[in-house]
Design a protein around this motif. Structure first.
Motif, PDB file in Angstrom:
ATOM      1  N   ASN A  20       9.304   0.264   4.903  1.00 23.98           N
ATOM      2  CA  ASN A  20       9.013  -1.164   4.808  1.00 23.98           C
ATOM      3  C   ASN A  20      10.036  -1.842   3.920  1.00 23.98           C
ATOM      4  O   ASN A  20      10.305  -1.399   2.814  1.00 23.98           O
ATOM      5  CB  ASN A  20       7.608  -1.401   4.220  1.00 23.98           C
ATOM      6  CG  ASN A  20       7.385  -2.879   3.928  1.00 23.98           C
ATOM      7  OD1 ASN A  20       7.505  -3.322   2.787  1.00 23.98           O
ATOM      8  ND2 ASN A  20       7.114  -3.657   4.955  1.00 23.98           N
ATOM      9  N   ILE A  21      10.644  -2.906   4.453  1.00 23.52           N
ATOM     10  CA  ILE A  21      11.568  -3.676   3.616  1.00 23.52           C
ATOM     11  C   ILE A  21      11.087  -5.127   3.490  1.00 23.52           C
ATOM     12  O   ILE A  21      11.845  -6.010   3.104  1.00 23.52           O
ATOM     13  CB  ILE A  21      13.018  -3.606   4.151  1.00 23.52           C
ATOM     14  CG1 ILE A  21      13.116  -4.222   5.556  1.00 23.52           C
ATOM     15  CG2 ILE A  21      13.525  -2.160   4.171  1.00 23.52           C
ATOM     16  CD1 ILE A  21      14.560  -4.451   6.016  1.00 23.52           C
ATOM     17  N   GLY A  22       9.827  -5.382   3.890  1.00 24.93           N
ATOM     18  CA  GLY A  22       9.222  -6.698   3.638  1.00 24.93           C
ATOM     19  C   GLY A  22       9.679  -7.816   4.558  1.00 24.93           C
ATOM     20  O   GLY A  22       9.755  -8.972   4.146  1.00 24.93           O
ATOM     21  N   ILE A  23       9.974  -7.496   5.830  1.00 24.28           N
ATOM     22  CA  ILE A  23      10.401  -8.557   6.745  1.00 24.28           C
ATOM     23  C   ILE A  23       9.260  -9.540   6.993  1.00 24.28           C
ATOM     24  O   ILE A  23       9.461 -10.748   7.046  1.00 24.28           O
ATOM     25  CB  ILE A  23      10.924  -7.961   8.075  1.00 24.28           C
ATOM     26  CG1 ILE A  23      12.211  -7.157   7.791  1.00 24.28           C
ATOM     27  CG2 ILE A  23      11.196  -9.059   9.103  1.00 24.28           C
ATOM     28  CD1 ILE A  23      12.827  -6.500   9.007  1.00 24.28           C
ATOM     29  N   LYS A  24       8.050  -9.022   7.142  1.00 26.57           N
ATOM     30  CA  LYS A  24       6.918  -9.928   7.384  1.00 26.57           C
ATOM     31  C   LYS A  24       5.715  -9.575   6.510  1.00 26.57           C
ATOM     32  O   LYS A  24       5.110 -10.438   5.910  1.00 26.57           O
ATOM     33  CB  LYS A  24       6.506  -9.865   8.854  1.00 26.57           C
ATOM     34  CG  LYS A  24       5.393 -10.836   9.221  1.00 26.57           C
ATOM     35  CD  LYS A  24       5.035 -10.730  10.694  1.00 26.57           C
ATOM     36  CE  LYS A  24       3.887 -11.673  11.055  1.00 26.57           C
ATOM     37  NZ  LYS A  24       3.487 -11.534  12.456  1.00 26.57           N
ATOM     38  N   ASP A  25       5.402  -8.297   6.470  1.00 24.73           N
ATOM     39  CA  ASP A  25       4.233  -7.873   5.694  1.00 24.73           C
ATOM     40  C   ASP A  25       4.566  -6.518   5.066  1.00 24.73           C
ATOM     41  O   ASP A  25       5.740  -6.216   4.844  1.00 24.73           O
ATOM     42  CB  ASP A  25       2.989  -7.814   6.580  1.00 24.73           C
ATOM     43  CG  ASP A  25       3.240  -7.002   7.853  1.00 24.73           C
ATOM     44  OD1 ASP A  25       4.093  -6.077   7.818  1.00 24.73           O
ATOM     45  OD2 ASP A  25       2.612  -7.284   8.877  1.00 24.73           O
ATOM     46  N   ASN A  26       3.551  -5.700   4.785  1.00 25.78           N
ATOM     47  CA  ASN A  26       3.851  -4.428   4.102  1.00 25.78           C
ATOM     48  C   ASN A  26       3.792  -3.204   5.031  1.00 25.78           C
ATOM     49  O   ASN A  26       3.663  -2.076   4.571  1.00 25.78           O
ATOM     50  CB  ASN A  26       2.931  -4.238   2.881  1.00 25.78           C
ATOM     51  CG  ASN A  26       1.472  -4.203   3.309  1.00 25.78           C
ATOM     52  OD1 ASN A  26       1.180  -4.328   4.500  1.00 25.78           O
ATOM     53  ND2 ASN A  26       0.583  -4.053   2.345  1.00 25.78           N
ATOM     54  N   THR A  27       3.871  -3.454   6.369  1.00 28.69           N
ATOM     55  CA  THR A  27       3.918  -2.322   7.301  1.00 28.69           C
ATOM     56  C   THR A  27       5.375  -1.905   7.518  1.00 28.69           C
ATOM     57  O   THR A  27       6.302  -2.658   7.204  1.00 28.69           O
ATOM     58  CB  THR A  27       3.280  -2.688   8.653  1.00 28.69           C
ATOM     59  OG1 THR A  27       3.996  -3.802   9.201  1.00 28.69           O
ATOM     60  CG2 THR A  27       1.818  -3.069   8.489  1.00 28.69           C
TER      61      THR A  27
END
Lengths: 391, 391
Positions: A20-27
Motif C-alpha cells: 500500500n502506498i496510499g493512492i486511495k485508501d489503505n488497501t
C-alpha cells in the motif's frame, strides 16, 4: 487460504510484491513483478479507441517481444490524462528499471481504477525507486491482491507441468469486476511461466487463448480503456510442445475468465452459456453476447424467474442472424424451456434459485460451431457499486 | 386530471373503450379503438426476428393501407405461442369485426405482456363479442390506461390544428417501460387523426417520424417482440399539407418517446443526449446508443457521480468509429466535463442530483449531422421490477 499459499508453486525466477502506498485508501495498491531473466513476452490490449496511457507505453515496450518486469497500480487508471499521463507512465517504467538495473523498455506498466484523474506521481515514483528492496521470491498472490479494485476476491489459476523429472508452472492472475466486455483483450491479467512454447510464438498462442476466454465474458457490455493480458515466459525449464503449452494456457485463461464473471459487480451467480449448432464463430458470438448482455435475462436469473420468453427475445433481436423458431432450442440446467408448462416452469425456477452456476445451452441448428461464454446476473449490488463509484 | 379530460379534444369519428376482463388482475387490460369511417392507415413493427402473433396478423391486415379498428390486450403478449397463437389473433379480429359490422382485415390486433403463455381466449372472445356496446365517443385516455403494463402513467400527446375555421386533432398514445430499444418500430403506440396528409403517403411520413423519435430511445437495449406504431387517419376534416401534418406527427412521436424514456422501469431521471458534429446518421446513432446503453453511465447519473471518464469509455468502445480525443467534447447540463477540476466536478454532481431531466451533449467534430436520443437512469427499481416479473 494458508494451506493453499503454502503449497502454491510459482514459476522459477520470478519475484514480486504488493504493497500500500496510499493512492486511495489503505488497501494494497502498488505491485511489481520481476523476472531474473529477460522473458519472451506477448500482450493483448483493449480495442477501446481511447486506451489508457499505460496501454500506449505497453504497446511500445512489448514491440520487441521481451519483458523483464511489470509495474502495476490500482485505484487510478491513468486514462484520459493527456500527454502528461503518457509521460508519467514512461517515467514509472524508467524508475522501476533503474531500481532493478534492467532496461526501461523491458518494463510494462499497468494502471486500473478511476478514469480522468492524474496519477499521484510523488507517491508512485518513490515506490518505484524502492522496488528492489520489496521483492520476494514468487509471492505472486500478493500481486493478485494488489491489482484488485471492486473485485471481492483474488483471481489465480495455475497448472504444474512435469517434464524430464522437473516440474514447471504456468501461473495466471487477473482482476476485473465492472466495465467488462473485453474485445480482443481484457481487464488486467498476467500469465507467467518458466517454460516456453517450442515455436516461440507467444503472441499467436496468447491471442488464440484470449479469444476463447477473456473475449467470451461480459459483465456489463462496457469495454474498459485499460484491458491488458500479458504472457511472460522465462524459459528457465526449457520448452514445451506448443499443443501442451497452449492446452494449459487456454485452461488457465478460461478459469480466470470464469472467476472474473463470477465476481462481477453485485453478482450472485455465474452464467455459463454454450451456443451450439452455430454457422460460425461470428454467429455464435453475436447471439451469445446478445443473450448475456440482456438486462432482462440477467435480472430474471437473479430473481429465479422462469421467464424463458426473454431468451427468445434476445436471440430474435440479433436482426441480421435470423434463426427459424422451430430450429431454436433453449435449455436451462438441461431442462428444455420452450413452451414450458407450469410444472416445468417450477422446476426451472427451483434450478435458478438453488444453483450458483447456471448452465444455459442454446442450439441454433445452423451449423457445427460451438462456443462457450460467461457472465453473471444483474442485481441491486451492481447499481449500488456503480452509482457512487467516485463519490 | 378531471380538467384535462374535460378539455381533451379527440379526432372526429373515433370511439373507444378500455375495460378489465381479468387477464391477470383487476386493472384495465382490454381495449378497442373504432372509427366510423374506414381509415387510411400505416404501421411500423418490431424488427425482432420472433415477432408476436399480433404482429404477423397486423402485417397482413395493414397491407391494403386501410384500418377501421384496433383491438388490444395487455398482460399477455401472445408471443412464442406457435401457430395457435396466430390463429387466436385472427379469431380476435374476426369477433371484433362481427361485433362492429366491419371487415376482419380492417382490424389490427395488439397484445403486450408476458411472453410464451397462451392467451385466455374464452375471456378475450367474450369481450370481443361485446365490443360494440362498450364503445364511447372519443374516450381515448381510457385506452391509454388499458394498454399499460409496467408503465407508471398514461402516455398521451396531441396537437389541435385549425384549418378553414374547423379544428382537427392528431392524437397519440403509447405504452412501454421495459424491453425498450425499438428498432424501426417501437412498443405500442397509436396515432389517430381526422386529417389526412395531402400526399396520402402515411407510410413514408410515419416511418420518418419513427426514425426521429421511437427509434432514438433506449431503456435497456432489449428489443421487444411486440413493438407496433399505428397511424390511422379518418380524413373527415380533409387534408393538411404534408409538411404541416409531418411537423405535428413528429412532435407527438417525440413527446411520446420522451414520456416512455422518462417512465422507464425504475427510472428517476430522463436523459436527453444530443450528438453533434457527427459524420452521418449512422455514426451519431452508434455513438448515441453506446452512451445511453452503458450501464456505467446510467448508474453514475442515478447516483449523481460526476464520473465523466465513463462517457469517454462509451464513445471509445465504438471500435469502428474512432474519434480523435482532442476533437471530442462532452457537456453535462452545458458544463464541459473533460479534465474537470474538483470544483467543476462538484457542480456536475449538483446538477445530476438536482435535475430530473439530464441534458447531455457530445460533439464529435466529424461532420454536420445532429441527432437527439433519450433514455433513463438505471436504478435498483429496474432490478426489482424485472427479477420477479412473472413470479
Amino acid at each position: 487460504m494458508v494451506l493453499l499459499e503454502t503449497f502454491m508453486r510459482y514459476p522459477l525466477g520470478f519475484f514480486s510484491f504488493g504493497r500500500n502506498i496510499g493512492i486511495k485508501d489503505n488497501t494494497l495498491d502498488f505491485s511489481v513483478i520481476y523476472s531474473e531473466n529477460v522473458c519472451q513476452a506477448a500482450a493483448v490490449f483493449t480495442r477501446n479507441n481511447y486506451p489508457g496511457a499505460p496501454i500506449i507505453v505497453g504497446r511500445d515496450h512489448i514491440q520487441d517481444g521481451l519483458l523483464q518486469a511489470i509495474v502495476i497500480n490500482s485505484k487510478n487508471s491513468n486514462v484520459a490524462t493527456g500527454e502528461q499521463g503518457v509521460r508519467n507512465s514512461y517515467q514509472i517504467c524508467e524508475e522501476v528499471a533503474k531500481s532493478l538495473s534492467i532496461k526501461t523498455t523491458d518494463v510494462l506498466p499497468s494502471s486500473t481504477g478511476v478514469i480522468g484523474v492524474p496519477l499521484p506521481m510523488e507517491k508512485i515514483l518513490s515506490a518505484c525507486k524502492d522496488a528492489k528492496q520489496y521483492l520476494k521470491p514468487g509471492n505472486l498472490e500478493e500481486v493478485a491482491e494488489a491489482i484488485m479494485t471492486t473485485d471481492t476476491r483474488k483471481k489465480i489459476a495455475y497448472r504444474e507441468i512435469t517434464k524430464d523429472r522437473e516440474t514447471g508452472v504456468i501461473f495466471g492472475m487477473a482482476k476485473g469486476a465492472g466495465m467488462i466486455e473485453p474485445n480482443m483483450a481484457t481487464m488486467l491479467s498476467y500469465i507467467l511461466s518458466d517454460y516456453l512454447p517450442e515455436s516461440g510464438d507467444l503472441k499467436g498462442l496468447l491471442r488464440k487463448a484470449v479469444d476463447r476466454s477473456y473475449n467470451c465474458i461480459t459483465i456489463d457490455s462496457d469495454t474498459s480503456t485499460s484491458d491488458t493480458v500479458v504472457l511472460m515466459c522465462s524459459g528457465i525449464l526449457g520448452t514445451l510442445p506448443d499443443e501442451v503449452f497452449y492446452r494449459h494456457l487456454e485452461s488457465i485463461a478460461i478459469e480466470l475468465s470464469k472467476k472474473i464473471a463470477r465476481d462481477g459487480e453485485g453478482a450472485t451467480k455465474l452464467l455459463e452459456l454454450t451456443v451450439k449448432g452455430a454457422r460460425d464463430d461470428s454467429q455464435a458470438t453475436k447471439i451469445g453476447k446478445s443473450i448475456l448482455n440482456s438486462p432482462l435475462i440477467k435480472t430474471a436469473i437473479y430473481g429465479g424467474d422462469p421467464n424463458w420468453g426473454r431468451f427468445v427475445m434476445a436471440v430474435g433481436k440479433v436482426f441480421d442472424e435470423p434463426i427459424p423458431y422451430d430450429k431454436l432450442f433453449i435449455y436451462l440446467g438441461g431442462i428444455p424451456v420452450k413452451a414450458a408448462d407450469t410444472i416445468t416452469k417450477q422446476k426451472i425456477a427451483e434450478y435458478l434459485k438453488k444453483e450458483e452456476e447456471i448452465v444455459i445451452t442454446v442450439e441454433l441448428g445452423s451449423g457445427n460451431t460451438e462456443k462457450t461464454f460467461w457472465s453473471c446476473d444483474l442485481t441491486e449490488g451492481y447499481i449500488k457499486e456503480n452509482a457512487y463509484y467516485t463519490t
